[in-house]
Structure formats: C-alpha cells, structure tokens
Design a protein around this motif. Structure first.
Motif, PDB file in Angstrom:
ATOM      1  N   UNK A 155      46.605  41.543  35.905  1.00 38.60           N
ATOM      2  CA  UNK A 155      47.088  41.466  37.290  1.00 38.60           C
ATOM      3  C   UNK A 155      46.134  42.246  38.195  1.00 38.60           C
ATOM      4  N   UNK A 156      46.249  41.994  39.476  1.00 37.72           N
ATOM      5  CA  UNK A 156      45.226  42.496  40.396  1.00 37.72           C
ATOM      6  C   UNK A 156      45.245  44.008  40.573  1.00 37.72           C
ATOM      7  N   UNK A 177      42.410  39.976  38.131  1.00 36.91           N
ATOM      8  CA  UNK A 177      42.256  38.561  38.481  1.00 36.91           C
ATOM      9  C   UNK A 177      42.825  38.346  39.885  1.00 36.91           C
ATOM     10  N   UNK A 178      42.784  37.106  40.322  1.00 34.16           N
ATOM     11  CA  UNK A 178      43.256  36.785  41.670  1.00 34.16           C
ATOM     12  C   UNK A 178      44.767  36.755  41.738  1.00 34.16           C
ATOM     13  N   UNK A 179      45.381  37.895  41.676  1.00 41.21           N
ATOM     14  CA  UNK A 179      46.836  37.998  41.784  1.00 41.21           C
ATOM     15  C   UNK A 179      47.464  38.372  40.467  1.00 41.21           C
ATOM     16  N   UNK A 229      38.449  34.082  40.428  1.00 40.63           N
ATOM     17  CA  UNK A 229      38.279  35.432  40.979  1.00 40.63           C
ATOM     18  C   UNK A 229      37.852  36.400  39.864  1.00 40.63           C
TER      19      UNK A 229
END
Lengths: 213, 439
Positions: free
Chosen positions: B208-209, B215-217, B253
């Motif tokens: 998780x971000x 990562x992207x979210x 991302x």
C-alpha cells in the motif's frame, strides 16, 4: 474514456500527492461515493477493490454470514463458488417474487450511461455495482439506503475501522457492528478518480441513423 | 491545482532552540506548525510518465511486468500480485498448505491483518509473545505453542527488522511445518544478503502507498519458494471465485518506484542512524536494536524510554511515555503508540465470530484462548515503554528535518521536571486500558 482524459486524471491526482486511501485529505474516494449515490439514488456507497469483495460486503452488511442461506437466483458459477467459500448457502426453495439478498450490475463502456436506469430496476436491499469493466482494474461498490448495512460494510473493508481518515487512532463506539473477519478491501484513490471520470463522461452511444442503413 | 509542493523550506536547526521553553508550556516548537507535513510517497515525473505509458499496454502485461521485476529484486521463486497485503498473506498461507481448522502461530504484536489473514484462510491463529529486544516473534514461545494441528509459523518482520529466521526455520523443519513470512513492513530488509520475502516457504507483503515500497494506492504481493505452492494459491483463487487481482494503475506506479527504492532505502538508513546516535546521547531515549547481520528497513522506528536514566524511576513508565508523547507532539514530532494492546485482545479475537457463527474457530475449539494483555508480558512491557515514528522517518525526509527530530527528543529529555509535572497532573491510563486501536 479517451487516453488523454485518463492521463489528465492520473496526473491531477499524482500532483496532489495523495494516492493513499487512508490519507486524511483524499478527495477522490468521497467524490466517487457521492457520484455513485447520486446516479443510483441510494443514500450510501461502500467502495471496494473487487466484485467478490462487494458481494461479501453486501451480505456481511446485512448480517448474513457463515451457515446462513440466501435467495439469489441466476448467479454464475464464480459467484456461487464465492458464496460457498463464505459458507453461505443458496436457497433453491425460494418462492418466485421472494426478496433477493442483493442485486448486481456489471458496468462497462457500453452500459455505463445506463447506471441510473439499471439501479432503478433493482429492489434488493443491497446493490452490487462491478466497476471492473470500465478498465482501471478490479473495482466495485455496494449501494444501499440502510445506514447500518453501510456501517458494517465500511468496517469489513478496513479492519473494523469506520472511517478511513481516522482508522489508526479511532476508538470503537459501536462494538456490535465490528465484523469477526476483516479484510483490506480498500480501493485506490487513483482507480477511484479514473472510475469517477468514466462515469461522469458516460453518454448514450450514438445510434446509427435510418438513412445509413 | 492541488499540489503537495511545500510552501517554504524548513529552517536549519539552531542550538539555542534546545534551551528554550518547551512548546507544551508556551515556547516555540522545534518544527513549526505549518511545516510538519511529511510527503510520502515521493512522486516524480517518472511515476507520471510510467502511468501514461502503461495506458498503451494491456493491464495484464503491466501487472505481470511489475510482479516479475519485484520478484527478481526480492529473489523469491514465484510471485502472485494482489490487491492488498492481507490478500497476499492469505494466499501465502494457502500456498504453504494451510487447511481449514489448522493452527497458525502468529505474534501477539503485529498489525491485525496478520491474524485476520489466518482467519481468511479458514484457519485459527495461535498467538505467542515477542522477543524483548527485536519485538519480533520469540522462537521459544513459538516452540511452546506447537501442537499436532499446527501447520505453519508466521513471523512478522516487525517495523522492518527481520525476525529470527534461522531459529524459526529450524523449528519449522524440526516439526515438518511451513514457515510463512509476513514481510509487510520489510521491503529491502535483509539477513546477510538475503531479502525479506525470500526466507520462507511463502511470504505475503503489503505494498500500500504508506509502505516503504509504495504502489499507486493499494496492493500486495505473495511470494512462494516452489511452483507447487504458487500453483496451489492460484488454483485456490480460481476454485473459490475470489477476486484478489491488482490494478494496472497501482502496478504501473510501483514499477517506477521500484527503480528508486534503493535510493530511498539509503536515505532512511542514514536518517535512522543519525537519529539513533542522537537518542542514545539523551539517556531517556534509545534507538531500535538491530542484531548483527540484519538490515532494518525502518518502516517504523520504535523508540524505548528508560525513565530511571533521568531520575524518573519512581514514576510508572507508561505514564512517563504519555507525558513525553504530549511534549513531542507539541514540538512538532508526531510520535505515536502504534498499537496499544496485544492483537488477541482486539474485539474480533475476543468475540471470535469469524465469518459468522464462530467459523473457522469452531473447527478447532482446542486452539482457542480467552486472552488478556498480561498473557503477553513482553508485548505489554514494550507497549508501556515505547513510542513510534512512522511516516515522519519512513519518508526520505530532508537532512534538516532529521536533525530537528533529534533536537526535539534532546529538548524533551532535558526536562524531566516537565515530564514529572505532567505525570502528576495527568490522568493517564495504561495503553491496554484504552479501546484497542489499529495503529
């Protein structure tokens, strides 16, 4: 959605610096919740990261769990397998017209403009909207008018917390709403932003004129 | 346009500020209110461009490309990208052969997802205490908890420090059970040159971000040592109709973030060392313990308090901690408790309703215990006597910010009189007496 539009949305969110669902200043997830509520005419939306997560949320929200049985005719093999994994039985003896546990709509570029119309035809206490077909990865929502169902759904998806923005530090005041099994079913704000734009832009496809046929 | 670009730079540290009045008593804060925001993840033009490029590919290709690049970085045999860390842990357990009703040994101190992943696998978590120096699973406690129904041991590399893998591996081998890592805090963490996520029969990791490797979210990844374990997890998803897939947006991302991960790791290690040296000079505060040969990833930085070093040994350590917490927050350093009670004392493991009607706990009633915090004295002692820095040090913060954190701890440590005043006036409770919190 046009590639340029997707690029613009993604760049806008990245520029804001907020890509986490648990960020206090995230605006993308509440924005999508509001749009889905408006388009479906339901009071509350629970955003989740997949279709099976939405089915789980729809049922857990109603207090339906392992050992229970529901009426939901017409489910495909995948959904039936998932219900079996949850330990929920599909009733085969339900009378015609008996209320169903949830309704289900799968959106894609072709039918996204019909969300309101499709939602209006739904009578179940929970409406599962699969947003995966819009093209930004697994995503779904559960729409409901029942605040308790919504509260349970939110708690299922974020480890018993009831608000993404305060999940680390909040103290629970409604212990009876805390689910026994808890997941991270949270949706990425980046995905939510793309879905929101796709739904916002969805228009009825142009029909061919009679002259051309 | 909404942007995260800072409004102005943080001023360089000034030694005079250390002798000034504490912010909680009306002085100026070491970090001014408008400059406290810590940016994380760091988002660059590469991230933006990579997302644009990903649109020209197929979603599956983007996700697979990311998973393969990260698998190689970790050195694991096989990988399954997922939507979250919890789902990756669930699949790691399934891949390792955990079956409904099995017992899985987990530490009493972790994030709740570790234990919930066991329940998701329809198995029963068995909680054990932690090591007093590393705060990771105590191998002796794990050994004492093994029964005929134990199928796996799942240590957590807490805060980014690898658990005692050699001891736990030997224990698992001795009993013919699986070793499954929860590597959710431990991106780039190592024992020797081996990276966390590649130690066990399987591993799960959150991406998780807010993790060191964001990562992207939201996202996660499960690693497996063998093709058989990987196949078992993939088949499980198919057979049960479970959607745990990762979004291409998150993966794209992550691909560009992965290229910069070693750079950020180096800054985290530098800042942790800088702060550690400063803390050890205060008497009151102590840096995290890192065993020889271990590389700590510093997803979180847990600081131990020793009140006796500043003449506060007559006060309860948990009250001193609360007072210090207040003083630090006022100085602009948002230290936290991060957990206030052992995980088995959280509602889901007190009520044990599981998926409904007590499942899967009903499959193995012999494994179930009604735990109280005092069942885990080491965990309880740690929660009483430590504070945590999270994003404040996880982010590759500016050198001057790291120096200012050090100054804030030094400023507070100089004032045992103020700490005593707060404790005597305050109505503090032990951490576990408050409602269980996620973090």
């Amino acid at each position: 959605m046009e590639l340029f539009d997707t690029a613009t949305v993604l760049t806008r969110v990245l520029t804001s610096g907020v890509v986490m669902s648990i960020e206090k200043s995230d605006r993308e997830l509440p924005g999508l919740e509001r749009l889905l509520s408006k388009q479906t005419g339901r009071a509350k939306a629970v955003l989740v990261n997949s279709r099976s997560a939405a089915v789980h949320t729809a049922l857990a929200g109603q207090g339906i769990g392992h050992g229970d049985a529901i009426n939901r005719p017409g489910l495909g093999e995948k959904d039936r397998a998932f219900l079996a994994w949850l330990g929920i039985e599909l009733r085969e003896d339900a009378a015609e017209g008996e209320p169903v546990a949830f309704d289900h709509i799968a959106l894609d570029a072709e039918n996204a403009h019909r969300l309101g119309e499709l939602a209006a035809a739904s009578t179940a206490p929970a409406l599962v909207v699969d947003l995966t077909g819009l093209g930004f990865g697994p995503a779904a929502a559960v729409l409901t008018d029942d605040p308790v169902q919504w509260a349970r759904g939110e708690r299922l998806k974020i480890f018993g917390a009831y608000d993404l923005r305060t999940m680390w530090t909040q103290e629970e005041e409604s212990a009876d709403l805390v689910p026994g099994v808890q997941f991270n079913y949270r949706l990425s704000p980046l995905v939510a932003a793309c879905v929101r734009m796709a739904l916002g832009q969805a228009k009825r496809p142009l029909t061919t004129s009679g002259a051309a046929s | 346009m909404i942007t995260d670009f800072p409004s102005r730079p943080l001023p360089l540290p000034n030694a005079d500020e250390l002798a000034a009045e504490l912010a909680a008593f009306g002085g100026d804060a070491i970090i001014p209110k408008d400059l406290r925001r810590t940016l994380f993840p760091v988002i660059t033009k590469e991230d933006v461009f990579n997302l644009m490029l990903a649109q020209r590919s197929t979603p599956q290709k983007v996700v697979d490309g990311f998973a393969e690049a990260y698998r190689q970085y970790v050195g694991a045999g096989y990988a399954l990208p997922t939507a979250s860390g919890t789902s990756s842990l669930h699949l790691a357990l399934v891949g390792a052969g955990v079956q409904p009703g099995d017992e899985v040994i987990v530490p009493a101190f972790t994030f709740i997802a570790t234990a919930q992943a066991v329940v998701a696998a329809h198995a029963v978590p068995v909680f054990v205490d932690i090591d007093p120096r590393t705060y990771c699973m105590d191998p002796q406690a794990a050994a004492a908890a093994i029964t005929e129904r134990t199928r796996a041991i799942m240590p957590v590399h807490v805060h980014g420090l690898p658990a005692d893998v050699p001891a736990l591996r030997a224990l698992a081998d001795r009993h013919g059970i699986a070793l499954v890592e929860d590597a959710s805090h431990a991106h780039s963490a190592k024992i020797g040159e081996q990276v966390a996520g590649s130690f066990g029969d399987a591993a799960g990791q959150s991406l998780m971000a807010d993790k060191n490797f964001p990562l992207g979210g939201e996202g996660g990844i499960a690693f497996f040592a063998t093709a058989e374990a990987h196949g078992r997890a993939a088949d499980y998803l198919e057979r049960h109709g479970i959607d745990y897939g990762m979004s291409w947006v998150a993966a794209a991302f992550g691909t560009s973030q992965l290229a910069r991960l070693p750079h950020y790791d180096e800054i985290r290690a530098r800042n942790a060392e800088l702060l550690g040296r400063a803390l050890d000079g205060t008497g009151l505060f102590h840096a995290p313990h890192v065993p020889e040969g271990h590389t700590h990833a510093y997803n979180m930085y847990r600081i131990t308090l020793t009140p006796d070093a500043v003449g506060l040994d007559d006060l309860p350590v948990w009250a001193v901690k609360e007072a210090v917490h207040e003083l630090l927050v006022a100085e602009g350093v948002p230290a936290r408790e991060w957990q206030n009670t052992p995980i088995p004392c959280h509602l889901p493991f007190q009520h044990r309703d599981g998926f409904g009607n007590g499942y899967p706990f009903t499959l193995n009633p012999g494994a179930v215990r009604d735990h109280r915090p005092e069942d885990f004295p080491v965990t309880q002692g740690m929660l009483d006597s430590t504070l945590v820095l999270c994003r404040e040090l996880r982010a590759p913060v500016e050198y001057e910010r790291a120096l200012r954190y050090a100054d804030a701890f030094a400023k507070v440590a100089r004032r045992p009189d103020a700490i005593r005043k707060l404790v005597e006036a305050g109505d503090y409770r032990r951490p576990y007496e408050k409602a269980a919190r996620l973090g």
